[in-house]
Write a protein that holds these residues in place. Structure first.
Motif, PDB file in Angstrom:
ATOM      1  N   MET A 145      70.581  79.999  16.810  1.00 23.47           N
ATOM      2  CA  MET A 145      71.352  80.366  15.872  1.00 23.47           C
ATOM      3  C   MET A 145      71.640  79.630  14.234  1.00 23.47           C
ATOM      4  SD  MET A 145      75.212  80.822  17.653  1.00 23.47           S
ATOM      5  CE  MET A 145      76.499  81.638  17.036  1.00 23.47           C
ATOM      6  N   GLY A 146      71.745  80.548  13.384  1.00 16.96           N
ATOM      7  CA  GLY A 146      71.730  79.941  12.046  1.00 16.96           C
ATOM      8  C   GLY A 146      73.280  79.495  11.626  1.00 16.96           C
ATOM      9  N   ARG A 147      73.115  79.097  10.458  1.00 14.35           N
ATOM     10  CA  ARG A 147      74.405  78.671  10.044  1.00 14.35           C
ATOM     11  C   ARG A 147      75.205  79.791   9.456  1.00 14.35           C
ATOM     12  NH1 ARG A 147      73.330  72.898   6.341  1.00 14.35           N
ATOM     13  NH2 ARG A 147      72.417  71.811   8.151  1.00 14.35           N
ATOM     14  N   GLY A 148      76.584  79.503   9.438  1.00 12.95           N
ATOM     15  CA  GLY A 148      77.452  80.481   8.840  1.00 12.95           C
ATOM     16  C   GLY A 148      77.372  80.529   7.338  1.00 12.95           C
ATOM     17  N   LYS A 149      77.985  81.575   6.719  1.00 15.00           N
ATOM     18  CA  LYS A 149      77.746  81.640   5.111  1.00 15.00           C
ATOM     19  C   LYS A 149      79.048  80.933   4.537  1.00 15.00           C
ATOM     20  CE  LYS A 149      76.253  86.171   4.461  1.00 15.00           C
ATOM     21  NZ  LYS A 149      76.396  87.451   3.801  1.00 15.00           N
ATOM     22  N   VAL A 150      78.861  80.217   3.466  1.00 14.35           N
ATOM     23  CA  VAL A 150      79.599  79.312   2.894  1.00 14.35           C
ATOM     24  C   VAL A 150      80.479  80.047   1.972  1.00 14.35           C
ATOM     25  CG1 VAL A 150      80.156  77.172   1.459  1.00 14.35           C
ATOM     26  CG2 VAL A 150      78.263  77.282   3.194  1.00 14.35           C
ATOM     27  N   GLN A 151      81.765  80.109   1.977  1.00 16.37           N
ATOM     28  CA  GLN A 151      82.701  80.878   0.964  1.00 16.37           C
ATOM     29  C   GLN A 151      82.569  80.101  -0.251  1.00 16.37           C
ATOM     30  OE1 GLN A 151      86.645  81.202   2.294  1.00 16.37           O
ATOM     31  NE2 GLN A 151      87.045  82.879   0.826  1.00 16.37           N
ATOM     32  N   LEU A 152      82.129  80.834  -1.261  1.00 19.76           N
ATOM     33  CA  LEU A 152      82.266  80.145  -2.603  1.00 19.76           C
ATOM     34  C   LEU A 152      83.481  80.182  -3.317  1.00 19.76           C
ATOM     35  CD1 LEU A 152      78.704  81.117  -3.933  1.00 19.76           C
ATOM     36  CD2 LEU A 152      79.252  78.877  -2.941  1.00 19.76           C
ATOM     37  N   LYS A 153      83.975  79.164  -3.371  1.00 23.92           N
ATOM     38  CA  LYS A 153      85.458  78.918  -4.131  1.00 23.92           C
ATOM     39  C   LYS A 153      85.519  77.499  -4.420  1.00 23.92           C
ATOM     40  CE  LYS A 153      88.729  78.479  -0.496  1.00 23.92           C
ATOM     41  NZ  LYS A 153      89.841  78.785  -0.066  1.00 23.92           N
ATOM     42  N   ARG A 154      86.301  77.132  -5.366  1.00 26.49           N
ATOM     43  CA  ARG A 154      86.635  75.789  -5.712  1.00 26.49           C
ATOM     44  C   ARG A 154      87.109  74.990  -4.550  1.00 26.49           C
ATOM     45  NH1 ARG A 154      87.401  72.527 -10.500  1.00 26.49           N
ATOM     46  NH2 ARG A 154      88.890  71.039 -10.233  1.00 26.49           N
ATOM     47  N   ILE A 155      86.770  73.943  -4.369  1.00 28.92           N
ATOM     48  CA  ILE A 155      87.524  72.992  -3.339  1.00 28.92           C
ATOM     49  C   ILE A 155      88.622  72.251  -3.867  1.00 28.92           C
ATOM     50  CG2 ILE A 155      87.098  71.045  -1.947  1.00 28.92           C
ATOM     51  CD1 ILE A 155      83.943  71.795  -1.807  1.00 28.92           C
ATOM     52  N   ASP A 156      89.543  72.530  -3.045  1.00 25.22           N
ATOM     53  CA  ASP A 156      90.930  71.847  -3.711  1.00 25.22           C
ATOM     54  C   ASP A 156      90.941  70.411  -3.685  1.00 25.22           C
ATOM     55  OD1 ASP A 156      91.629  74.252  -4.398  1.00 25.22           O
ATOM     56  OD2 ASP A 156      92.610  74.957  -2.501  1.00 25.22           O
ATOM     57  N   ASP A 157      90.673  70.008  -2.601  1.00 24.91           N
ATOM     58  CA  ASP A 157      90.717  68.329  -2.131  1.00 24.91           C
ATOM     59  C   ASP A 157      89.820  67.647  -2.992  1.00 24.91           C
ATOM     60  OD1 ASP A 157      91.171  66.138  -1.043  1.00 24.91           O
ATOM     61  OD2 ASP A 157      89.845  66.164   0.921  1.00 24.91           O
ATOM     62  N   LYS A 158      90.116  66.681  -3.706  1.00 28.04           N
ATOM     63  CA  LYS A 158      89.416  66.173  -4.849  1.00 28.04           C
ATOM     64  C   LYS A 158      88.191  65.185  -4.390  1.00 28.04           C
ATOM     65  CE  LYS A 158      90.740  63.672  -9.186  1.00 28.04           C
ATOM     66  NZ  LYS A 158      91.922  62.856  -9.595  1.00 28.04           N
ATOM     67  N   ILE A 159      88.727  64.395  -3.169  1.00 29.47           N
ATOM     68  CA  ILE A 159      87.366  63.606  -2.399  1.00 29.47           C
ATOM     69  C   ILE A 159      86.593  64.385  -1.726  1.00 29.47           C
ATOM     70  CG2 ILE A 159      87.242  62.143  -0.357  1.00 29.47           C
ATOM     71  CD1 ILE A 159      90.248  61.053  -1.164  1.00 29.47           C
ATOM     72  N   ARG A 160      86.887  65.667  -1.221  1.00 30.29           N
ATOM     73  CA  ARG A 160      85.907  66.388  -0.403  1.00 30.29           C
ATOM     74  C   ARG A 160      85.085  67.352  -1.617  1.00 30.29           C
ATOM     75  NH1 ARG A 160      88.219  71.060   2.585  1.00 30.29           N
ATOM     76  NH2 ARG A 160      85.954  71.347   2.922  1.00 30.29           N
ATOM     77  N   ARG A 161      85.678  67.588  -2.857  1.00 32.60           N
ATOM     78  CA  ARG A 161      84.846  68.113  -3.808  1.00 32.60           C
ATOM     79  C   ARG A 161      83.780  67.101  -4.481  1.00 32.60           C
ATOM     80  NH1 ARG A 161      88.951  70.185  -6.864  1.00 32.60           N
ATOM     81  NH2 ARG A 161      89.366  68.122  -8.133  1.00 32.60           N
ATOM     82  N   GLN A 162      84.028  65.739  -4.614  1.00 29.46           N
ATOM     83  CA  GLN A 162      83.156  64.751  -5.041  1.00 29.46           C
ATOM     84  C   GLN A 162      81.980  64.587  -4.049  1.00 29.46           C
ATOM     85  OE1 GLN A 162      82.869  63.224  -7.796  1.00 29.46           O
ATOM     86  NE2 GLN A 162      80.978  62.174  -6.938  1.00 29.46           N
ATOM     87  N   VAL A 163      82.548  64.625  -2.708  1.00 27.82           N
ATOM     88  CA  VAL A 163      81.484  64.171  -1.778  1.00 27.82           C
ATOM     89  C   VAL A 163      80.516  65.550  -1.690  1.00 27.82           C
ATOM     90  CG1 VAL A 163      81.058  63.931   0.829  1.00 27.82           C
ATOM     91  CG2 VAL A 163      82.714  62.882  -0.172  1.00 27.82           C
ATOM     92  N   THR A 164      80.841  66.736  -1.697  1.00 27.37           N
ATOM     93  CA  THR A 164      80.108  68.069  -1.922  1.00 27.37           C
ATOM     94  C   THR A 164      79.070  67.984  -2.885  1.00 27.37           C
ATOM     95  OG1 THR A 164      81.506  69.105  -0.595  1.00 27.37           O
ATOM     96  CG2 THR A 164      80.079  70.339  -1.707  1.00 27.37           C
TER      97      THR A 164
END
Length: 70
Positions: free
Chosen positions: A1-20
Motif C-alpha cells: 500500500m502506498g502513501r496517501g496524498k499530501v494536501q498542499l496548503k500552508r502549515i499553520d503551526d510554526k514548529i511543524r512548518r519549520q520541521v517540514t
C-alpha cells in the motif's frame, strides 16, 4: 500500500512548518545531488528560508556561476 496524498496548503503551526521545511530541504538537496551523479549534469540549487537564510548546493561548474549570481 502506498502513501496517501499530501494536501498542499500552508502549515499553520510554526514548529511543524519549520520541521517540514528542514526535512524537505534536506530531501531536495539529496535529490539534486543524485540527479547530478546519475545523469552527469551540473546542478545549482538556491533555497531561502522564511527567516532569509540562504542554503545552496552546487555540483561541478555550476558553483562558479552560482557564486557570481549571489
Amino acid at each position: 500500500m502506498g502513501r496517501g496524498k499530501v494536501q498542499l496548503k500552508r502549515i499553520d503551526d510554526k514548529i511543524r512548518r519549520q520541521v517540514t521545511f528542514s526535512k524537505r530541504r534536506t530531501g531536495l538537496i539529496k535529490k539534486a545531488r543524485e540527479l547530478s551523479v546519475l545523469c552527469g549534469v551540473d546542478v545549482g540549487l538556491v533555497i531561502f528560508s522564511p527567516k532569509g537564510r540562504l542554503y545552496e548546493f552546487c555540483s561541478g561548474e555550476s558553483g562558479r556561476l552560482l557564486s557570481t549570481i549571489l
